[in-house]
Design a protein around this motif. Structure first.
Motif, short mmCIF file in Angstrom:
data_model
loop_
_atom_site.label_atom_id
_atom_site.label_comp_id
_atom_site.label_asym_id
_atom_site.label_seq_id
_atom_site.Cartn_x
_atom_site.Cartn_y
_atom_site.Cartn_z
N GLY A 163 0.75 -1.26 0.03
CA GLY A 163 -0.05 -0.13 0.17
C GLY A 163 0.83 1.21 0.06
N ARG A 164 2.05 1.19 0.05
CA ARG A 164 3.18 2.37 0.08
C ARG A 164 3.62 2.73 -1.33
NH1 ARG A 164 6.14 3.52 5.16
NH2 ARG A 164 6.99 4.99 3.87
N PRO A 165 3.36 3.75 -1.81
CA PRO A 165 3.70 3.93 -3.11
C PRO A 165 5.24 4.01 -3.14
CG PRO A 165 2.22 5.77 -2.52
CD PRO A 165 2.36 5.12 -1.41
N LEU A 166 5.90 3.71 -4.28
CA LEU A 166 7.41 3.46 -4.53
C LEU A 166 7.81 4.93 -5.08
CD1 LEU A 166 7.99 0.11 -5.40
CD2 LEU A 166 8.09 0.98 -3.22
N GLN A 167 8.73 5.68 -4.57
CA GLN A 167 9.48 6.77 -5.21
C GLN A 167 10.55 6.19 -5.95
OE1 GLN A 167 9.56 9.85 -2.28
NE2 GLN A 167 11.20 10.96 -3.32
N ASP A 168 11.20 5.52 -5.37
CA ASP A 168 12.50 5.38 -5.59
C ASP A 168 13.22 3.86 -5.10
OD1 ASP A 168 13.40 5.91 -3.17
OD2 ASP A 168 14.20 7.90 -3.82
N PHE A 169 14.51 3.61 -5.44
CA PHE A 169 15.06 2.30 -5.06
C PHE A 169 14.81 2.27 -3.58
CE2 PHE A 169 19.05 3.59 -3.41
CZ PHE A 169 19.22 5.02 -4.17
N LEU A 170 15.06 3.29 -2.99
CA LEU A 170 15.28 3.39 -1.54
C LEU A 170 13.84 2.82 -0.91
CD1 LEU A 170 17.80 4.34 0.24
CD2 LEU A 170 16.51 6.44 0.47
N ASP A 171 12.84 3.39 -1.33
CA ASP A 171 11.64 2.61 -1.21
C ASP A 171 11.48 1.29 -1.11
OD1 ASP A 171 10.51 5.49 -0.01
OD2 ASP A 171 9.74 5.79 -2.03
N TRP A 172 12.06 0.90 -2.32
CA TRP A 172 11.59 -0.52 -2.64
C TRP A 172 12.77 -1.43 -1.60
CZ3 TRP A 172 9.32 -4.16 -4.67
CH2 TRP A 172 9.94 -5.29 -4.99
N GLU A 173 14.09 -0.90 -1.40
CA GLU A 173 14.91 -1.40 -0.72
C GLU A 173 14.42 -1.85 0.84
OE1 GLU A 173 19.36 -0.19 0.17
OE2 GLU A 173 18.97 -0.69 -1.97
N PHE A 174 13.53 -0.82 1.43
CA PHE A 174 13.20 -0.82 2.64
C PHE A 174 11.79 -1.70 3.05
CE2 PHE A 174 16.58 2.12 3.17
CZ PHE A 174 17.27 1.79 4.67
N LEU A 175 10.88 -1.02 2.03
CA LEU A 175 9.50 -1.53 2.08
C LEU A 175 9.52 -2.95 1.66
CD1 LEU A 175 7.53 1.61 0.76
CD2 LEU A 175 8.19 0.84 3.22
N ALA A 176 10.43 -3.47 0.93
CA ALA A 176 10.20 -4.94 0.30
C ALA A 176 11.09 -5.83 1.25
CB ALA A 176 11.04 -5.01 -1.04
N ALA A 177 11.49 -5.30 2.40
CA ALA A 177 12.31 -6.33 3.08
C ALA A 177 11.52 -7.20 3.91
CB ALA A 177 13.12 -5.32 4.17
N ASP A 178 10.22 -6.97 4.07
CA ASP A 178 9.16 -7.90 4.76
C ASP A 178 8.96 -9.04 4.07
OD1 ASP A 178 8.93 -5.90 6.59
OD2 ASP A 178 6.69 -5.14 5.77
N ASP A 179 8.66 -10.16 4.80
CA ASP A 179 8.39 -11.32 4.05
C ASP A 179 7.10 -11.73 3.29
OD1 ASP A 179 10.98 -12.36 4.87
OD2 ASP A 179 10.34 -13.06 6.87
N GLU A 180 6.17 -10.86 3.81
CA GLU A 180 4.88 -11.02 3.23
C GLU A 180 4.59 -9.73 2.51
OE1 GLU A 180 2.77 -13.50 3.83
OE2 GLU A 180 4.15 -14.78 5.02
N LEU A 181 4.38 -9.43 1.14
CA LEU A 181 4.23 -8.30 0.26
C LEU A 181 3.21 -8.41 -0.49
CD1 LEU A 181 8.04 -8.36 -0.84
CD2 LEU A 181 7.16 -6.90 1.10
N VAL A 182 2.65 -7.30 -0.76
CA VAL A 182 1.63 -7.37 -1.78
C VAL A 182 2.37 -6.08 -2.59
CG1 VAL A 182 -0.67 -6.50 -2.53
CG2 VAL A 182 -0.43 -7.64 -0.29
N VAL A 183 2.69 -6.57 -3.74
CA VAL A 183 3.49 -5.58 -4.68
C VAL A 183 2.43 -5.26 -5.97
CG1 VAL A 183 5.49 -5.20 -6.24
CG2 VAL A 183 5.56 -6.66 -3.88
N GLU A 184 2.12 -3.82 -6.04
CA GLU A 184 1.50 -3.64 -7.12
C GLU A 184 2.41 -3.24 -8.35
OE1 GLU A 184 -2.75 -1.77 -5.91
OE2 GLU A 184 -0.95 -0.63 -5.35
N ALA A 185 2.02 -3.60 -9.55
CA ALA A 185 3.15 -3.42 -10.51
C ALA A 185 2.36 -2.98 -12.20
CB ALA A 185 3.89 -4.47 -10.97
N ARG A 186 3.06 -2.38 -12.99
CA ARG A 186 2.64 -2.35 -14.30
C ARG A 186 3.76 -2.91 -15.26
NH1 ARG A 186 2.59 2.81 -14.30
NH2 ARG A 186 0.73 3.09 -13.06
N GLN A 187 2.93 -3.96 -16.08
CA GLN A 187 3.84 -4.71 -17.03
C GLN A 187 4.38 -3.87 -17.97
OE1 GLN A 187 1.41 -8.16 -17.48
NE2 GLN A 187 2.53 -9.35 -15.87
N PRO A 188 5.25 -4.49 -18.71
CA PRO A 188 5.86 -3.68 -19.83
C PRO A 188 4.75 -3.24 -21.14
CG PRO A 188 7.27 -5.47 -19.54
CD PRO A 188 6.22 -5.37 -18.39
N ASP A 189 3.71 -4.05 -21.00
CA ASP A 189 2.51 -3.71 -21.90
C ASP A 189 1.60 -2.74 -21.43
OD1 ASP A 189 1.39 -5.37 -20.18
OD2 ASP A 189 0.72 -7.28 -21.31
#
Ligand code: SF4
Length: 428
Positions: free
Chosen positions: A29-55
């Motif tokens: 639920g936390r928007p990602l601004q840059d690699f730092l957000d990813w590094e810290f927020l994705a450290a948990d073991d349970e993750l819900v990651v929203e993404a946009r595929q290349p298409d």
């Protein structure tokens, strides 16, 4: 933007079918601004990651991984935050034209300060950045202070809008952040009383300041902005006296040397460098603080294990700055191996004679001093002159240069590294 560059094989991300080029937009639920957000927020073991595929399709990945299991997502390099200052002494402004593009990037990025130890001035740091530094505990940070006196700092950074660095550091220190600081000193601008004020202010930040480095301004023949005086032996000596007084106080009251003069200052002032023990954990060795002492101790610790190099003639290339210190080291190596070592001092043809650092020599310099030396068995050159792609600052490729020289050449950090391995093969 946070975009996937590649996915590691046999990883959680590969199993989920995440593709390179996918844009990662939020984690739990936390928007990602840059690699730092990813590094810290994705450290948990349970993750819900929203993404946009290349298409363009939006997807949600629900990830549950075992403790310590890698996701296997490598991100595209971040957009580096550019510097808004225009320091007269800026080394990048002192580069000649025509070098590869990335050498001209003036980064001033607290994120890279934390991640890679790049120095940042914090002059472009906004309120939301302070909040992130505190939330993610980005510590220690490497900070180019130069002067704590606000007016002097505005002049040094050539930027009237710089925030008050003492207020910034105090606020961050109150939140538990620590710093390695540097003062690049321009004679007549931030030495003397201004430096005294800086060291006093940093001292009063207590444990938050892990180290403070005093570094002389380094100008090249292309430093077109610079209007100040060059650093001379007398000014360097005065700076070292000031450093020594604060070091004494550090040892007396805090049991540590918290302020250090750069090796270049000692060389300029023609004074003996402190022993390795003086530098503690060598926290600013990349900044030229204690590099000579570290080299000396590595050489002296390693010579006895070197193979016999009896009958070999070895050229050792260095810059003018290090030249006076080298004979003692080369004698120790020669005595231990039976080799004859010749010191070869190269002048910097790219930056001009004021730049005497060995690590800034370029391919053309190596070609000039070794191109005719078929009388040598082989030569060692400073490994710092070549980047991870094997290219010198003047775009000469090491492998090509090597092919054009009459003798084998080895990039070396401390002589021992090469003489115990590659050179042994050549010597055989
Ligand atoms: S802060 Fe000054 S020295 Fe550093 S990149 Fe910017 S202009 Fe150059």
């Amino acid at each position: 933007m946070v975009r996937v560059a590649r996915i590691l094989q046999n990883s959680v991300a590969e199993e989920l079918g995440i593709e390179s080029g996918t844009e990662l937009t939020s984690v739990n639920g936390r928007p990602l601004q840059d690699f730092l957000d990813w590094e810290f927020l994705a450290a948990d073991d349970e993750l819900v990651v929203e993404a946009r595929q290349p298409d363009g399709e939006e997807v949600v990945y629900e990830i549950s991984r075992l403790e310590g299991e890698q996701l296997g997502i490598m991100l595209e390099p971040p957009n580096v935050r550019r510097c808004a200052n225009r320091c007269e002494f800026c080394f990048i402004e002192g580069l000649p034209t025509g070098l590869r593009k990335n050498l001209y990037v003036r980064d001033d990025d607290y994120r890279l300060s934390f991640t890679y130890g790049n120095f940042a001035t914090l002059s472009n740091v906004k309120e939301r950045d302070i909040a992130r530094i505190l939330e993610y505990r980005l510590s220690p940070l490497y900070v180019s202070v130069h002067a704590t006196n606000w007016e002097a700092r505005k002049v040094l950074l050539n930027n009237p809008r710089v925030p008050n660095i003492v207020d910034q550091l105090t606020r961050l220190a109150d939140g538990g952040i620590q710093f390695h600081c540097q003062m690049v000193v321009v004679p007549g601008l931030n030495d003397g009383d201004v430096l005294e004020e800086s060291l006093s202010d940093l001292w009063h930040l207590g444990d938050a300041v892990l180290s403070a480095a005093v570094v002389p301004v380094g100008i090249t023949q292309f430093s077109h902005l610079y209007t100040g005086k060059p650093m001379d032996a007398e000014s360097a000596g005065r700076l070292l006296d000031q450093v020594a007084r604060w070091s004494v106080r550090g040892r007396r009251e805090r049991k540590q040397n918290w302020v250090f003069g750069s090796d270049e200052l000692y060389l300029l002032a023609e004074r003996d460098l402190p022993p390795a023990e003086y530098y503690g954990d060598f926290s600013q060795i990349e900044n030229g603080i204690g590099a000579v002492a570290s080299l000396r101790s590595r050489v002296l610790a390693g010579v006895s294990a070197l193979p016999s190099l009896e009958g070999k003639r070895i050229g050792v290339v260095t810059g003018k700055g290090m030249a006076p210190l080298m004979p003692a080291l080369l004698t120790a190596i020669g005595d231990a191996t039976g080799a004859e070592l010749e010191l070869i001092v190269a002048e910097n043809s790219l930056f001009g004679p004021t730049i005497t650092t060995a690590g800034l020599l370029v391919g053309a310099d190596i070609q000039r001093v070794l191109g005719h030396r078929s009388d040598l068995s082989f030569a060692l050159i400073p490994a710092e002159t070549i980047n991870e792609d094997g290219v010198f600052l003047d775009d000469v490729v090491f492998a090509q240069l090597q092919g054009s020289l009459p003798i084998p050449v080895f990039p070396s950090y401390d002589f021992i590294d090469c003489l115990s391995v590659e050179a042994e093969a050549v010597a055989a």
